[in-house]
Design a protein around this motif. Structure first.
Motif, PDB file in Angstrom:
ATOM      1  N   LEU A  26       0.814  -1.222   0.000  1.00 19.13           N
ATOM      2  CA  LEU A  26       0.000   0.000   0.000  1.00 19.13           C
ATOM      3  C   LEU A  26       0.848   1.272   0.000  1.00 19.13           C
ATOM      4  O   LEU A  26       0.337   2.363   0.246  1.00 19.13           O
ATOM      5  CB  LEU A  26      -0.937  -0.016   1.212  1.00 19.13           C
ATOM      6  N   ARG A  27       2.126   1.108  -0.284  1.00 17.81           N
ATOM      7  CA  ARG A  27       3.057   2.243  -0.255  1.00 17.81           C
ATOM      8  C   ARG A  27       2.591   3.397  -1.144  1.00 17.81           C
ATOM      9  O   ARG A  27       2.606   4.562  -0.740  1.00 17.81           O
ATOM     10  CB  ARG A  27       4.443   1.786  -0.700  1.00 17.81           C
ATOM     11  N   ASP A  28       2.163   3.075  -2.362  1.00 16.09           N
ATOM     12  CA  ASP A  28       1.776   4.128  -3.304  1.00 16.09           C
ATOM     13  C   ASP A  28       0.554   4.903  -2.826  1.00 16.09           C
ATOM     14  O   ASP A  28       0.483   6.132  -2.976  1.00 16.09           O
ATOM     15  CB  ASP A  28       1.496   3.522  -4.682  1.00 16.09           C
ATOM     16  N   GLN A  29      -0.410   4.191  -2.245  1.00 12.77           N
ATOM     17  CA  GLN A  29      -1.608   4.875  -1.757  1.00 12.77           C
ATOM     18  C   GLN A  29      -1.288   5.775  -0.563  1.00 12.77           C
ATOM     19  O   GLN A  29      -1.833   6.865  -0.429  1.00 12.77           O
ATOM     20  CB  GLN A  29      -2.679   3.847  -1.370  1.00 12.77           C
ATOM     21  N   VAL A  30      -0.396   5.289   0.304  1.00 15.19           N
ATOM     22  CA  VAL A  30       0.011   6.112   1.449  1.00 15.19           C
ATOM     23  C   VAL A  30       0.757   7.348   0.959  1.00 15.19           C
ATOM     24  O   VAL A  30       0.524   8.465   1.423  1.00 15.19           O
ATOM     25  CB  VAL A  30       0.895   5.291   2.414  1.00 15.19           C
ATOM     26  N   LYS A  31       1.649   7.142  -0.020  1.00 18.03           N
ATOM     27  CA  LYS A  31       2.432   8.251  -0.565  1.00 18.03           C
ATOM     28  C   LYS A  31       1.539   9.274  -1.260  1.00 18.03           C
ATOM     29  O   LYS A  31       1.780  10.484  -1.189  1.00 18.03           O
ATOM     30  CB  LYS A  31       3.468   7.703  -1.548  1.00 18.03           C
ATOM     31  N   ALA A  32       0.479   8.776  -1.909  1.00 17.48           N
ATOM     32  CA  ALA A  32      -0.434   9.670  -2.627  1.00 17.48           C
ATOM     33  C   ALA A  32      -1.381  10.400  -1.682  1.00 17.48           C
ATOM     34  O   ALA A  32      -2.077  11.336  -2.088  1.00 17.48           O
ATOM     35  CB  ALA A  32      -1.237   8.877  -3.655  1.00 17.48           C
ATOM     36  N   THR A  34      -3.996   9.034  -0.202  1.00 19.52           N
ATOM     37  CA  THR A  34      -5.357   8.482  -0.217  1.00 19.52           C
ATOM     38  C   THR A  34      -5.575   7.472   0.899  1.00 19.52           C
ATOM     39  O   THR A  34      -6.698   7.035   1.131  1.00 19.52           O
ATOM     40  CB  THR A  34      -5.647   7.798  -1.571  1.00 19.52           C
ATOM     41  N   LEU A  35      -4.491   7.107   1.569  1.00 17.40           N
ATOM     42  CA  LEU A  35      -4.580   6.144   2.670  1.00 17.40           C
ATOM     43  C   LEU A  35      -3.599   6.559   3.757  1.00 17.40           C
ATOM     44  O   LEU A  35      -2.425   6.804   3.481  1.00 17.40           O
ATOM     45  CB  LEU A  35      -4.252   4.732   2.170  1.00 17.40           C
ATOM     46  N   ASP A  36      -4.094   6.634   4.983  1.00 17.37           N
ATOM     47  CA  ASP A  36      -3.262   7.028   6.122  1.00 17.37           C
ATOM     48  C   ASP A  36      -2.429   5.832   6.586  1.00 17.37           C
ATOM     49  O   ASP A  36      -2.942   4.708   6.684  1.00 17.37           O
ATOM     50  CB  ASP A  36      -4.160   7.518   7.266  1.00 17.37           C
ATOM     51  N   SER A  37      -1.159   6.068   6.867  1.00 16.98           N
ATOM     52  CA  SER A  37      -0.293   4.984   7.344  1.00 16.98           C
ATOM     53  C   SER A  37      -0.814   4.388   8.646  1.00 16.98           C
ATOM     54  O   SER A  37      -0.600   3.207   8.933  1.00 16.98           O
ATOM     55  CB  SER A  37       1.136   5.496   7.543  1.00 16.98           C
ATOM     56  N   ALA A  41      -1.370   0.422   9.754  1.00 12.46           N
ATOM     57  CA  ALA A  41      -0.927  -0.154  11.030  1.00 12.46           C
ATOM     58  C   ALA A  41      -2.104  -0.758  11.789  1.00 12.46           C
ATOM     59  O   ALA A  41      -1.995  -1.835  12.385  1.00 12.46           O
ATOM     60  CB  ALA A  41      -0.239   0.916  11.877  1.00 12.46           C
ATOM     61  N   ARG A  42      -3.250  -0.071  11.759  1.00 16.43           N
ATOM     62  CA  ARG A  42      -4.432  -0.579  12.462  1.00 16.43           C
ATOM     63  C   ARG A  42      -4.893  -1.910  11.879  1.00 16.43           C
ATOM     64  O   ARG A  42      -5.150  -2.876  12.603  1.00 16.43           O
ATOM     65  CB  ARG A  42      -5.583   0.424  12.366  1.00 16.43           C
ATOM     66  N   ALA A  43      -4.989  -1.960  10.547  1.00 19.95           N
ATOM     67  CA  ALA A  43      -5.453  -3.180   9.886  1.00 19.95           C
ATOM     68  C   ALA A  43      -4.473  -4.329  10.110  1.00 19.95           C
ATOM     69  O   ALA A  43      -4.884  -5.474  10.332  1.00 19.95           O
ATOM     70  CB  ALA A  43      -5.639  -2.926   8.393  1.00 19.95           C
ATOM     71  N   SER A  44      -3.182  -4.024  10.065  1.00 21.80           N
ATOM     72  CA  SER A  44      -2.173  -5.056  10.317  1.00 21.80           C
ATOM     73  C   SER A  44      -2.323  -5.600  11.733  1.00 21.80           C
ATOM     74  O   SER A  44      -2.257  -6.812  11.963  1.00 21.80           O
ATOM     75  CB  SER A  44      -0.766  -4.480  10.125  1.00 21.80           C
ATOM     76  N   GLY A  45      -2.523  -4.697  12.686  1.00 24.42           N
ATOM     77  CA  GLY A  45      -2.704  -5.118  14.071  1.00 24.42           C
ATOM     78  C   GLY A  45      -3.949  -5.963  14.252  1.00 24.42           C
ATOM     79  O   GLY A  45      -3.950  -6.938  15.011  1.00 24.42           O
ATOM     80  N   GLU A  46      -5.020  -5.596  13.539  1.00 23.98           N
ATOM     81  CA  GLU A  46      -6.266  -6.367  13.626  1.00 23.98           C
ATOM     82  C   GLU A  46      -6.043  -7.806  13.162  1.00 23.98           C
ATOM     83  O   GLU A  46      -6.403  -8.764  13.854  1.00 23.98           O
ATOM     84  CB  GLU A  46      -7.347  -5.720  12.764  1.00 23.98           C
ATOM     85  N   TYR A  73      -8.106  -8.518   0.797  1.00 22.21           N
ATOM     86  CA  TYR A  73      -8.601  -7.334   1.494  1.00 22.21           C
ATOM     87  C   TYR A  73      -8.994  -6.276   0.475  1.00 22.21           C
ATOM     88  O   TYR A  73      -8.643  -6.367  -0.707  1.00 22.21           O
ATOM     89  CB  TYR A  73      -7.546  -6.781   2.460  1.00 22.21           C
ATOM     90  N   ASP A  74      -9.721  -5.299   0.941  1.00 20.46           N
ATOM     91  CA  ASP A  74     -10.150  -4.217   0.064  1.00 20.46           C
ATOM     92  C   ASP A  74      -9.860  -2.886   0.748  1.00 20.46           C
ATOM     93  O   ASP A  74      -9.847  -2.806   1.980  1.00 20.46           O
ATOM     94  CB  ASP A  74     -11.650  -4.339  -0.233  1.00 20.46           C
ATOM     95  N   VAL A  75      -9.611  -1.869  -0.041  1.00 19.82           N
ATOM     96  CA  VAL A  75      -9.402  -0.521   0.477  1.00 19.82           C
ATOM     97  C   VAL A  75     -10.482   0.369  -0.108  1.00 19.82           C
ATOM     98  O   VAL A  75     -10.584   0.521  -1.328  1.00 19.82           O
ATOM     99  CB  VAL A  75      -8.011   0.028   0.099  1.00 19.82           C
ATOM    100  N   GLU A  76     -11.295   0.930   0.773  1.00 16.98           N
ATOM    101  CA  GLU A  76     -12.404   1.759   0.315  1.00 16.98           C
ATOM    102  C   GLU A  76     -12.577   2.949   1.242  1.00 16.98           C
ATOM    103  O   GLU A  76     -12.653   2.785   2.463  1.00 16.98           O
ATOM    104  CB  GLU A  76     -13.692   0.932   0.269  1.00 16.98           C
ATOM    105  N   ASN A  77     -12.592   4.128   0.666  1.00 18.27           N
ATOM    106  CA  ASN A  77     -12.774   5.363   1.437  1.00 18.27           C
ATOM    107  C   ASN A  77     -11.760   5.480   2.579  1.00 18.27           C
ATOM    108  O   ASN A  77     -12.101   5.865   3.700  1.00 18.27           O
ATOM    109  CB  ASN A  77     -14.200   5.445   1.990  1.00 18.27           C
ATOM    110  N   GLY A  78     -10.524   5.111   2.273  1.00 14.45           N
ATOM    111  CA  GLY A  78      -9.463   5.256   3.264  1.00 14.45           C
ATOM    112  C   GLY A  78      -9.468   4.211   4.356  1.00 14.45           C
ATOM    113  O   GLY A  78      -8.749   4.348   5.350  1.00 14.45           O
ATOM    114  N   LYS A  79     -10.267   3.157   4.196  1.00 15.06           N
ATOM    115  CA  LYS A  79     -10.347   2.096   5.200  1.00 15.06           C
ATOM    116  C   LYS A  79      -9.988   0.750   4.576  1.00 15.06           C
ATOM    117  O   LYS A  79     -10.355   0.462   3.439  1.00 15.06           O
ATOM    118  CB  LYS A  79     -11.761   2.017   5.801  1.00 15.06           C
TER     119      LYS A  79
END
Length: 231
Positions: A26-32, A34-37, A41-46, A73-79
């Motif tokens: 998800l590096r590109d989305q975080v860099k862009a 559109t996704l908070d790092s 971390a939260r999803a990885s912990g879950e 997994y899916d990424v939608e609206n920053g989640k």
């Protein structure tokens, strides 16, 4: 949908692999932006909490046993949302596949409860230093999984910092905690789950260093006590 695969890896390194793989994918989305790092971390912990429940608490897998986990997994609206119905797990131990997948299915049925469920942490006092600070160990059962360094502020409040290794490595930054008239170990046993829930997710090496530093203090202070002449 994207797929997270840990590859064949020892169970003790699985949590780090999940976190590193998710950040890499998800590096590109975080860099862009559109996704908070923090969401990564939260999803990885879950997911790591679910893995820990299955591997350690249910299957009693050793840290050196080889496992492989795969899940979409899916990424939608920053989640990030895990597709738990695609979750598969292989364990290379003398455990029948039927039992492994039975535990996976059982865990999937209670994913929401598992994510919210805190491990049964117990905080035990290890030593009080010559400076008046306290070192406490965090345990799950008989296994030591973390350490806390506690500095008294007054009779009712302490400053807590430390690290926890399981089910996912985190660092607890300096946090003021009210004892509410209870002994330090009792108060922190009651509050440790909340402290871990809001802690910072890190690599295992960072958390392990803090725990080892605490252990070194305990060893040093113990030697001072042993060397102190009897009055």
């Amino acid at each position: 949908m994207p797929v997270l695969s840990t590859g064949y890896i020892i169970a003790g390194a699985c949590a780090d692999k999940v976190r590193k793989t998710m950040f890499a994918q998800l590096r590109d989305q975080v860099k862009a932006g559109t996704l908070d790092s923090r969401e990564v971390a939260r999803a990885s912990g879950e997911f790591n909490r679910v893995l820990y429940y299955i591997l350690v608490e249910r299957l009693k897998v050793g840290k050196g046993d080889v496992v492989r986990a795969r899940i979409q997994y899916d990424v939608e609206n920053g989640k990030i949302k895990w597709a738990y119905d695609t979750f598969s797990l292989e364990v290379f131990q003398r455990v029948p596949d039927e039992k492994v997948m039975g535990e996976v299915k059982q865990a999937i049925q209670q994913v929401e409860k598992l994510v919210e469920r805190a491990p049964a942490y117990v905080v035990e006092k290890a030593i009080t230093t010559s400076y008046g600070d306290h070192i406490l160990y965090i345990k799950i059962g008989e296994e030591k999984v973390g350490a806390l360094m506690v500095t008294p502020i007054n009779e009712e409040q302490v400053l807590v910092r430390g690290a926890v290794l399981e089910p996912t490595p985190v660092i607890i930054d300096r946090t003021r905690v009210s004892l509410e008239g209870k002994p330090i170990n009792t108060a922190l046993t009651e509050k440790i789950a909340d402290l871990v829930r809001t802690a910072k997710a890190v690599e295992s090496e960072e958390a392990e260093k803090i725990v080892k530093d605490a252990e070194a203090v305990v060893e040093s202070e113990s030697k001072k006590i042993e060397a102190k002449p009897e009055e």
